[in-house]
Design a protein around this motif. Structure first.
Motif, PDB file in Angstrom:
ATOM      1  N   GLN A   1      -2.078 -30.731  22.476  1.00 46.11           N
ATOM      2  CA  GLN A   1      -1.825 -30.176  23.803  1.00 46.11           C
ATOM      3  C   GLN A   1      -1.782 -28.651  23.853  1.00 46.11           C
ATOM      4  N   LYS A   2      -2.692 -28.098  23.083  1.00 49.99           N
ATOM      5  CA  LYS A   2      -2.899 -26.641  23.136  1.00 49.99           C
ATOM      6  C   LYS A   2      -4.415 -26.435  23.231  1.00 49.99           C
ATOM      7  N   VAL A   3      -4.783 -25.211  23.605  1.00 49.77           N
ATOM      8  CA  VAL A   3      -6.196 -24.877  23.601  1.00 49.77           C
ATOM      9  C   VAL A   3      -6.491 -24.062  22.352  1.00 49.77           C
ATOM     10  N   THR A   4      -7.395 -24.579  21.542  1.00 51.12           N
ATOM     11  CA  THR A   4      -7.788 -23.858  20.340  1.00 51.12           C
ATOM     12  C   THR A   4      -9.213 -23.373  20.509  1.00 51.12           C
ATOM     13  N   ALA A   5      -9.428 -22.084  20.358  1.00 49.19           N
ATOM     14  CA  ALA A   5     -10.772 -21.531  20.528  1.00 49.19           C
ATOM     15  C   ALA A   5     -11.389 -21.261  19.163  1.00 49.19           C
ATOM     16  N   LEU A   6     -12.654 -21.622  19.013  1.00 48.49           N
ATOM     17  CA  LEU A   6     -13.397 -21.269  17.810  1.00 48.49           C
ATOM     18  C   LEU A   6     -14.351 -20.149  18.190  1.00 48.49           C
ATOM     19  N   ILE A   7     -14.188 -18.992  17.563  1.00 54.61           N
ATOM     20  CA  ILE A   7     -15.080 -17.881  17.894  1.00 54.61           C
ATOM     21  C   ILE A   7     -15.797 -17.410  16.635  1.00 54.61           C
ATOM     22  N   GLY A   8     -16.841 -16.634  16.870  1.00 59.24           N
ATOM     23  CA  GLY A   8     -17.627 -16.118  15.759  1.00 59.24           C
ATOM     24  C   GLY A   8     -19.065 -15.955  16.202  1.00 59.24           C
ATOM     25  N   PRO A   9     -19.828 -15.164  15.457  1.00 62.16           N
ATOM     26  CA  PRO A   9     -21.228 -14.927  15.860  1.00 62.16           C
ATOM     27  C   PRO A   9     -22.063 -16.204  15.779  1.00 62.16           C
ATOM     28  N   SER A  10     -23.256 -16.167  16.361  1.00 65.61           N
ATOM     29  CA  SER A  10     -24.151 -17.332  16.331  1.00 65.61           C
ATOM     30  C   SER A  10     -24.413 -17.743  14.895  1.00 65.61           C
ATOM     31  N   GLY A  11     -24.482 -19.041  14.683  1.00 60.71           N
ATOM     32  CA  GLY A  11     -24.826 -19.538  13.357  1.00 60.71           C
ATOM     33  C   GLY A  11     -23.672 -19.538  12.387  1.00 60.71           C
ATOM     34  N   CYS A  12     -22.447 -19.388  12.881  1.00 64.90           N
ATOM     35  CA  CYS A  12     -21.312 -19.350  11.960  1.00 64.90           C
ATOM     36  C   CYS A  12     -20.668 -20.715  11.820  1.00 64.90           C
ATOM     37  N   GLY A  13     -21.276 -21.721  12.394  1.00 59.12           N
ATOM     38  CA  GLY A  13     -20.805 -23.088  12.159  1.00 59.12           C
ATOM     39  C   GLY A  13     -19.726 -23.575  13.106  1.00 59.12           C
ATOM     40  N   LYS A  14     -19.530 -22.843  14.221  1.00 64.16           N
ATOM     41  CA  LYS A  14     -18.498 -23.273  15.175  1.00 64.16           C
ATOM     42  C   LYS A  14     -18.809 -24.660  15.739  1.00 64.16           C
ATOM     43  N   SER A  15     -20.039 -24.799  16.234  1.00 64.08           N
ATOM     44  CA  SER A  15     -20.409 -26.070  16.847  1.00 64.08           C
ATOM     45  C   SER A  15     -20.440 -27.183  15.807  1.00 64.08           C
ATOM     46  N   THR A  16     -20.892 -26.831  14.602  1.00 67.65           N
ATOM     47  CA  THR A  16     -20.930 -27.813  13.519  1.00 67.65           C
ATOM     48  C   THR A  16     -19.520 -28.326  13.225  1.00 67.65           C
ATOM     49  N   LEU A  17     -18.576 -27.397  13.155  1.00 65.13           N
ATOM     50  CA  LEU A  17     -17.199 -27.789  12.888  1.00 65.13           C
ATOM     51  C   LEU A  17     -16.667 -28.664  14.016  1.00 65.13           C
ATOM     52  N   LEU A  18     -17.003 -28.248  15.246  1.00 65.63           N
ATOM     53  CA  LEU A  18     -16.555 -29.012  16.416  1.00 65.63           C
ATOM     54  C   LEU A  18     -17.050 -30.451  16.337  1.00 65.63           C
ATOM     55  N   ARG A  19     -18.320 -30.603  15.960  1.00 64.68           N
ATOM     56  CA  ARG A  19     -18.908 -31.950  15.913  1.00 64.68           C
ATOM     57  C   ARG A  19     -18.330 -32.805  14.792  1.00 64.68           C
ATOM     58  N   CYS A  20     -17.671 -32.156  13.817  1.00 68.28           N
ATOM     59  CA  CYS A  20     -17.013 -32.942  12.769  1.00 68.28           C
ATOM     60  C   CYS A  20     -15.852 -33.728  13.365  1.00 68.28           C
ATOM     61  N   LEU A  21     -15.235 -33.146  14.405  1.00 73.94           N
ATOM     62  CA  LEU A  21     -13.982 -33.702  14.891  1.00 73.94           C
ATOM     63  C   LEU A  21     -14.172 -35.056  15.588  1.00 73.94           C
ATOM     64  N   ASN A  22     -15.352 -35.273  16.189  1.00 68.02           N
ATOM     65  CA  ASN A  22     -15.596 -36.605  16.748  1.00 68.02           C
ATOM     66  C   ASN A  22     -16.782 -37.279  16.042  1.00 68.02           C
ATOM     67  N   ARG A  23     -17.093 -36.775  14.884  1.00 67.22           N
ATOM     68  CA  ARG A  23     -18.162 -37.314  14.044  1.00 67.22           C
ATOM     69  C   ARG A  23     -19.495 -37.378  14.770  1.00 67.22           C
ATOM     70  N   MET A  24     -19.714 -36.437  15.693  1.00 68.03           N
ATOM     71  CA  MET A  24     -21.012 -36.383  16.358  1.00 68.03           C
ATOM     72  C   MET A  24     -22.091 -35.930  15.381  1.00 68.03           C
ATOM     73  N   ASN A  25     -21.682 -35.316  14.273  1.00 64.08           N
ATOM     74  CA  ASN A  25     -22.679 -34.927  13.279  1.00 64.08           C
ATOM     75  C   ASN A  25     -23.446 -36.138  12.766  1.00 64.08           C
ATOM     76  N   ASP A  26     -22.814 -37.319  12.855  1.00 62.94           N
ATOM     77  CA  ASP A  26     -23.509 -38.550  12.453  1.00 62.94           C
ATOM     78  C   ASP A  26     -24.810 -38.718  13.238  1.00 62.94           C
ATOM     79  N   GLU A  27     -24.833 -38.167  14.468  1.00 58.90           N
ATOM     80  CA  GLU A  27     -25.995 -38.351  15.340  1.00 58.90           C
ATOM     81  C   GLU A  27     -27.090 -37.325  15.056  1.00 58.90           C
ATOM     82  N   TYR A  28     -26.780 -36.377  14.195  1.00 60.76           N
ATOM     83  CA  TYR A  28     -27.730 -35.284  14.002  1.00 60.76           C
ATOM     84  C   TYR A  28     -28.554 -35.423  12.729  1.00 60.76           C
ATOM     85  N   GLY A  29     -28.592 -36.636  12.174  1.00 62.53           N
ATOM     86  CA  GLY A  29     -29.456 -36.846  11.020  1.00 62.53           C
ATOM     87  C   GLY A  29     -28.756 -36.527   9.711  1.00 62.53           C
ATOM     88  N   ASP A  30     -29.438 -35.738   8.882  1.00 60.28           N
ATOM     89  CA  ASP A  30     -29.025 -35.548   7.507  1.00 60.28           C
ATOM     90  C   ASP A  30     -27.889 -34.532   7.382  1.00 60.28           C
TER      91      ASP A  30
END
Lengths: 313, 308
Positions: free
Chosen positions: A86-115
């Protein structure tokens, strides 16, 4: 290596589980919802994060030494952090620093992205989401996601919001209507669309579509909502509305937001994590994570300060 | 050049030339567009003028409602209904085969198969289109006719079912590749959105991807139908060609296309029978035209609904 902070029995987890299908009889009460029956009890990690305990809320993540590889390319390494409930956590950083990748780990959406290979442990309210027995489909009902570009389904506004609940097995019309209204209110869209629920979702503006996607994610009654640059494709007014919505939502759900907009992170988040990939030869890693105010006024790491003040990135 | 700059580009001669070129290009494109319409109209006129004699002597309505096709008796009986029904039976069976199989195959290729398997399957499907219809007919004669005869205990394996099944298989590549294109065109964001809401891949396919691709799949089915109704050689080899009113798919039928192909070589040029065959062609033309028109209207309506 997993070092559970606090080991408890199965009952301990069960007590911490919210029954999502409130009203449906509670058939699975007392069972971790995303465990498949046959895997019951196999769960290797039963550590409940100290944060979740302290806050008493649901939807707290504890990440320990999380690394991600795309094929043979390791893009993210050694991320350890707690995401409080129940807090807002922001992930910041330049493009390509893995923010979205890390985010997708949390609901295992990376499973949908192949290898994609993820190692380390990610515990949601003390339960390892990467454990073998965890069904990502069940996990995603607890951890919703809003994408960068609005992606409403090609159907009516009502059907868009009712989509998740239907998947969960809610069939009764009045029950669905109640969920739809509640979710649309939660996403601050109800007043604009209450008289046109049967309109096609594509008739909405971009900002409205994005709030519809938030409503759609809320409708499964998740504990966490992940947002991947939810306002980057929107105009300033729509962005403002999304930010207001986030501010209202955080009393009930945990929000993890990836953003390129540092003002946005400073405005809406309680916690900020700064990530950086210093060279392509090396994977990205977490530089520092902390209270947003602290991060933006007096960061511990000089690289954070450089980024925040606009010296690179 | 004495002028300060860009005088060359703005010289009057060059502008005139560019305008002329634009005019020529536009004229060419207009001509090509209209040519297609003119050719289509010419086909209709050609068929109609040759069919005039039959319409005058045998009468269009009596031909369309006639149930007996005895073109060589004296006087000849030119009832087209057995032929029209024959075509419809065969096409119906073909659709029943190619729609479920084709859409399922397209879903598998687009949503479930891994990359390498997708490539292999696509190549196989492309190869299927390259097989001449006579070859499909031969396989049907050698394999399917005896099978249908034994399986259903019939006197002859040459039935509407036999022809329809082979036609369905022949239409498969069209249905599969166009359906697959339609599924492929559904944005990946939609699938991820559905997955993020806790849907399995199968649920996502049924609830989001297939509805979003429905207009393209419909077009695929219509094109497959067009192929099936117009196909001649395979049905000629497989359906037994008995010009009687069919009562079930286990009857031997003669299709409109089969009739024209089988009888055109034996008629007197300009005679009544000759003219009746043109009427058959005209009916076939009208049916396919109507199907395509209906498909277009449905597609247009769909497009308006889905793409705001």
């Amino acid at each position: 290596m997993v070092i559970p902070l606090h080991v408890s029995g199965n009952g301990g987890i069960a007590a911490g589980m919210r029954n999502l299908n409130a009203g449906s009889g509670g058939a699975d009460e007392g069972e971790p919802r995303f465990l498949r029956e046959e895997d019951e009890g196999d769960d290797p990690v039963v550590g409940v994060s100290a944060v979740a305990e302290a806050e008493g809320g649901l939807g707290a993540f504890a990440l320990a030494d999380v690394s991600v590889s795309y094929g043979r390319d390791r893009v993210l390494e050694g991320v350890s952090m707690d995401i409080p409930a129940q807090k807002v956590t922001a992930l910041i950083g330049p493009s390509g620093c893995g923010k979205s990748t890390l985010l997708r780990c949390l609901n295992r959406m990376n499973d949908e992205y192949g290898d994609v290979r993820v190692t380390g442990t990610i515990a949601l309210d003390g339960q390892d989401v990467m454990a073998k027995g965890v069904d990502p489909v069940e996990l995603r009902m607890r951890v919703g996601q809003v994408f960068q570009r609005p992606n409403p389904f090609p159907m009516t506004i009502f059907e868009n919001v009712a989509y998740g609940p239907r998947t969960q097995g809610i069939r009764a019309r009045d029950e669905l209507s109640a969920v739809v209204e509640e979710s649309l209110r939660g996403a601050a869209l109800w007043d604009e669309v209450k008289n046109s629920l049967k309109k096609h979702a594509f008739e909405l503006s971009g900002g409205q579509q994005q709030r519809l996607c938030i409503a759609r994610a809320l409708a499964t009654k998740p504990e966490v909502i992940l947002m991947d640059e939810p306002a980057s494709a929107l105009d300033p007014i729509s962005t403002q509305q999304i930010e207001d919505t986030i501010a209202e939502l955080k009393s009930t759900v945990t929000i993890v937001i990836v953003t390129h907009n540092m003002q946005q992170a400073a405005r809406i988040s309680d916690l900020t994590a700064f990530m950086l990939r210093e060279s392509l030869d090396r994977p990205a890693h977490l530089i520092e994570v902390g209270d947003t105010k602290h991060m933006f006024t007096n960061p511990d790491d000089p690289r954070t300060e450089s980024y925040i003040t606009g010296r690179f990135g | 050049m004495s002028e300060p700059f860009s005088s060359r580009r703005n010289s009057p001669g060059r502008t005139t030339f560019r305008r002329a070129a634009e005019g020529v290009a536009r004229g060419l494109i207009y001509t090509c567009g209209w040519a297609a319409i003119v050719v289509l109209a010419a086909i209709a006129v050609f068929l109609a003028t040759n069919a005039v004699r039959a319409m005058r002597e045998a009468g269009l309505s009596s031909m369309l409602s006639g149930t007996q096709w005895y073109p060589t008796s004296e006087p000849g009986k030119f009832g087209l209904l057995p032929l029209v029904l024959g075509s419809l039976y065969v096409t119906g069976v073909a659709l029943a085969v190619c729609v479920p199989l084709g859409v399922a195959a397209a879903v598998f290729i687009s949503e479930f198969a891994d990359k390498r398997l997708t490539e292999v399957m696509k190549s196989i499907i492309e190869f299927m289109t390259a097989v001449p219809s006579v070859v499909y007919g031969l396989i049907g004669v050698a394999v399917l006719i005896p099978f249908v005869k034994d399986a259903f205990g019939l006197d002859s394996g040459m039935t509407a079912l036999t022809g329809g099944v082979v036609l369905g298989v022949m239409s498969l590549p069209t249905v599969i590749s166009i359906s697959e294109d339609a599924l492929h065109a559904v944005p990946v964001d939609l699938r991820r959105g559905s997955a993020a809401l806790g849907n399995t891949r199968w649920q996502t396919t049924v609830k989001v991807t297939l509805p979003a691709a429905s207009s393209g799949i419909f077009a695929a089915v219509m094109l497959g139908l067009g192929r099936a109704i117009g196909e001649t050689m395979a049905v000629l080899m497989l359906t037994g060609n008995a010009a009687i009113m069919p009562t079930s798919v286990f009857d031997s039928v003669r299709t409109m296309t089969g009739t024209i192909a089988a009888e055109m070589g034996e008629v007197v040029q300009g005679g009544l029978h000759y003219s009746v065959l043109f009427t058959v062609g005209l009916v076939l033309f009208a049916i396919t035209f109507a199907i395509n028109l209906a498909a277009d209207i449905v597609l247009e309506r769909q497009r308006k609904r889905w793409r705001r």
